[in-house]
Design a protein around this motif. Structure first.
Motif, PDB file in Angstrom:
ATOM      1  N   GLU A   1       0.826  -1.207   0.000  1.00  0.00           N
ATOM      2  CA  GLU A   1       0.000   0.000   0.000  1.00  0.00           C
ATOM      3  C   GLU A   1       0.866   1.266   0.000  1.00  0.00           C
ATOM      4  OE1 GLU A   1      -3.240   2.461  -0.072  1.00  0.00           O
ATOM      5  OE2 GLU A   1      -3.404   0.286  -0.183  1.00  0.00           O
ATOM      6  N   CYS A   2       1.977   1.215   0.723  1.00  0.00           N
ATOM      7  CA  CYS A   2       2.869   2.383   0.819  1.00  0.00           C
ATOM      8  C   CYS A   2       3.872   2.460  -0.334  1.00  0.00           C
ATOM      9  CB  CYS A   2       3.639   2.347   2.137  1.00  0.00           C
ATOM     10  SG  CYS A   2       2.594   2.586   3.585  1.00  0.00           S
ATOM     11  N   GLY A   3       3.983   1.381  -1.103  1.00  0.00           N
ATOM     12  CA  GLY A   3       4.942   1.358  -2.204  1.00  0.00           C
ATOM     13  C   GLY A   3       6.381   1.313  -1.728  1.00  0.00           C
ATOM     14  N   ILE A   4       6.611   0.581  -0.632  1.00  0.00           N
ATOM     15  CA  ILE A   4       7.965   0.450  -0.090  1.00  0.00           C
ATOM     16  C   ILE A   4       8.319  -1.027   0.039  1.00  0.00           C
ATOM     17  CG2 ILE A   4       7.880   2.646   1.161  1.00  0.00           C
ATOM     18  CD1 ILE A   4       7.364   1.038   3.752  1.00  0.00           C
ATOM     19  N   ALA A   5       9.602  -1.290   0.195  1.00  0.00           N
ATOM     20  CA  ALA A   5      10.059  -2.669   0.389  1.00  0.00           C
ATOM     21  C   ALA A   5       9.642  -3.162   1.772  1.00  0.00           C
ATOM     22  CB  ALA A   5      11.573  -2.743   0.238  1.00  0.00           C
ATOM     23  N   LEU A   6       9.340  -4.441   1.837  1.00  0.00           N
ATOM     24  CA  LEU A   6       8.945  -5.053   3.101  1.00  0.00           C
ATOM     25  C   LEU A   6      10.014  -4.838   4.170  1.00  0.00           C
ATOM     26  CD1 LEU A   6       6.915  -6.774   4.672  1.00  0.00           C
ATOM     27  CD2 LEU A   6       8.032  -8.813   3.739  1.00  0.00           C
ATOM     28  N   GLY A   7      11.280  -4.972   3.794  1.00  0.00           N
ATOM     29  CA  GLY A   7      12.380  -4.780   4.739  1.00  0.00           C
ATOM     30  C   GLY A   7      12.407  -3.378   5.327  1.00  0.00           C
ATOM     31  N   THR A   8      12.025  -2.402   4.545  1.00  0.00           N
ATOM     32  CA  THR A   8      11.982  -1.014   5.036  1.00  0.00           C
ATOM     33  C   THR A   8      10.978  -0.876   6.160  1.00  0.00           C
ATOM     34  OG1 THR A   8      12.586  -0.205   2.841  1.00  0.00           O
ATOM     35  CG2 THR A   8      11.585   1.389   4.354  1.00  0.00           C
ATOM     36  N   LEU A   9       9.861  -1.551   6.019  1.00  0.00           N
ATOM     37  CA  LEU A   9       8.813  -1.486   7.039  1.00  0.00           C
ATOM     38  C   LEU A   9       9.296  -2.048   8.377  1.00  0.00           C
ATOM     39  CD1 LEU A   9       5.941  -0.513   7.344  1.00  0.00           C
ATOM     40  CD2 LEU A   9       5.150  -2.746   6.593  1.00  0.00           C
ATOM     41  N   TYR A  10      10.176  -3.060   8.302  1.00  0.00           N
ATOM     42  CA  TYR A  10      10.714  -3.648   9.541  1.00  0.00           C
ATOM     43  C   TYR A  10      11.638  -2.681  10.295  1.00  0.00           C
ATOM     44  CZ  TYR A  10       8.622  -8.207   8.901  1.00  0.00           C
ATOM     45  OH  TYR A  10       7.721  -9.233   8.796  1.00  0.00           O
ATOM     46  N   ASN A  11      12.042  -1.592   9.643  1.00  0.00           N
ATOM     47  CA  ASN A  11      12.799  -0.555  10.359  1.00  0.00           C
ATOM     48  C   ASN A  11      11.899   0.197  11.326  1.00  0.00           C
ATOM     49  OD1 ASN A  11      15.287  -1.014   9.066  1.00  0.00           O
ATOM     50  ND2 ASN A  11      14.682   0.275   7.341  1.00  0.00           N
ATOM     51  N   TYR A  12      10.587   0.155  11.084  1.00  0.00           N
ATOM     52  CA  TYR A  12       9.627   0.890  11.902  1.00  0.00           C
ATOM     53  C   TYR A  12       8.854  -0.004  12.867  1.00  0.00           C
ATOM     54  CZ  TYR A  12      10.600   4.492   8.478  1.00  0.00           C
ATOM     55  OH  TYR A  12      11.231   5.406   7.691  1.00  0.00           O
ATOM     56  N   TYR A  13       8.586  -1.222  12.448  1.00  0.00           N
ATOM     57  CA  TYR A  13       7.816  -2.170  13.280  1.00  0.00           C
ATOM     58  C   TYR A  13       8.536  -3.508  13.279  1.00  0.00           C
ATOM     59  CZ  TYR A  13       4.384   1.429  12.413  1.00  0.00           C
ATOM     60  OH  TYR A  13       3.766   2.639  12.311  1.00  0.00           O
ATOM     61  N   SER A  14       8.763  -4.037  14.469  1.00  0.00           N
ATOM     62  CA  SER A  14       9.530  -5.282  14.574  1.00  0.00           C
ATOM     63  C   SER A  14       8.742  -6.504  14.109  1.00  0.00           C
ATOM     64  CB  SER A  14      10.021  -5.483  16.008  1.00  0.00           C
ATOM     65  OG  SER A  14       8.920  -5.584  16.890  1.00  0.00           O
ATOM     66  N   ASP A  15       7.415  -6.430  14.204  1.00  0.00           N
ATOM     67  CA  ASP A  15       6.587  -7.552  13.771  1.00  0.00           C
ATOM     68  C   ASP A  15       5.140  -7.090  13.549  1.00  0.00           C
ATOM     69  OD1 ASP A  15       5.434  -7.339  16.334  1.00  0.00           O
ATOM     70  OD2 ASP A  15       6.555  -9.030  17.130  1.00  0.00           O
ATOM     71  N   LYS A  16       4.326  -8.013  13.100  1.00  0.00           N
ATOM     72  CA  LYS A  16       2.928  -7.690  12.801  1.00  0.00           C
ATOM     73  C   LYS A  16       2.188  -7.208  14.050  1.00  0.00           C
ATOM     74  CE  LYS A  16      -1.452  -9.603  11.305  1.00  0.00           C
ATOM     75  NZ  LYS A  16      -2.206 -10.760  10.894  1.00  0.00           N
ATOM     76  N   ASP A  17       2.437  -7.828  15.187  1.00  0.00           N
ATOM     77  CA  ASP A  17       1.755  -7.415  16.422  1.00  0.00           C
ATOM     78  C   ASP A  17       2.005  -5.945  16.723  1.00  0.00           C
ATOM     79  OD1 ASP A  17       0.650  -9.901  16.837  1.00  0.00           O
ATOM     80  OD2 ASP A  17       2.159 -10.531  18.305  1.00  0.00           O
ATOM     81  N   GLU A  18       3.247  -5.527  16.609  1.00  0.00           N
ATOM     82  CA  GLU A  18       3.583  -4.132  16.875  1.00  0.00           C
ATOM     83  C   GLU A  18       2.876  -3.201  15.882  1.00  0.00           C
ATOM     84  OE1 GLU A  18       7.586  -1.455  16.894  1.00  0.00           O
ATOM     85  OE2 GLU A  18       7.762  -3.466  17.762  1.00  0.00           O
ATOM     86  N   LEU A  19       2.827  -3.611  14.623  1.00  0.00           N
ATOM     87  CA  LEU A  19       2.134  -2.835  13.591  1.00  0.00           C
ATOM     88  C   LEU A  19       0.644  -2.728  13.892  1.00  0.00           C
ATOM     89  CD1 LEU A  19       1.878  -1.498  10.756  1.00  0.00           C
ATOM     90  CD2 LEU A  19       1.554  -3.822   9.866  1.00  0.00           C
TER      91      LEU A  19
END
Length: 174
Positions: A24-42
């Protein structure tokens, strides 16, 4: 968070995950892990953001009767939930399943704000007959019962809280 709220609004809370958000954000999955450690945190961060969006600013006008404010809160929550179909039920389920209690903490923070506002409005209403309160049934107890009733009424799909406000009128105003 805007993208998270969009996913929750359009597809529901269970559809929110790291891959869906990255796409949805048009970013790499790995980039998202810089902000949230896992799905629960997200999901917890998104849930808090959705609650903030639903609750928004709902402070009463000065001099509003307490029962009118209770009805206002109910209508405000119902109105906000229209933008997020099934969110309330999905979040309640995630709270029930949460082993870490983080989801419960998110809901408690959001509802804590409502508790505080309701209590302040109750105490500010000069028309309230304070003799109805005792050591075993104080103002805080009443607020908890009001929130419990609001929660159950929303889950049951009640369009208003007229019965609750009538009970409160009969209890609090003589």
């Amino acid at each position: 968070m805007r993208a998270c709220r969009k996913i929750v609004a359009e597809q529901g809370l269970p559809a929110l995950n790291m891959r869906t958000l990255a796409k949805e954000c048009g970013i790499a999955l790995g980039t998202l892990y810089n902000y949230y450690s896992d799905k629960d945190e997200l999901v917890i961060a998104a849930t808090e953001s959705v609650w903030q969006d639903i609750l928004g600013n709902n402070e009463p006008e000065n001099g509003v009767r307490f029962t009118q404010y209770v009805a206002h809160i109910y209508e405000h929550i119902l109105s906000g939930l229209k933008d997020y179909p099934d969110f309330f039920a999905a979040h309640s389920m995630s709270v029930a399943r949460s082993a870490k209690g983080k989801a419960r903490g998110t809901m408690e923070r959001c509802f804590g704000r409502i508790r505080k506002e309701l209590l302040a409005d109750l105490l500010a209403d000069k028309g309230v007959d304070c003799s109805v309160f005792s050591d075993t049934f104080g103002e805080e107890n009443l607020i908890e019962h009001i929130l419990d009733t609001i929660t159950i009424s929303i889950i049951k799909g009640k369009p208003d809280c007229a019965a609750l406000t009538e009970i409160l009128d009969r209890l609090l105003y003589r």
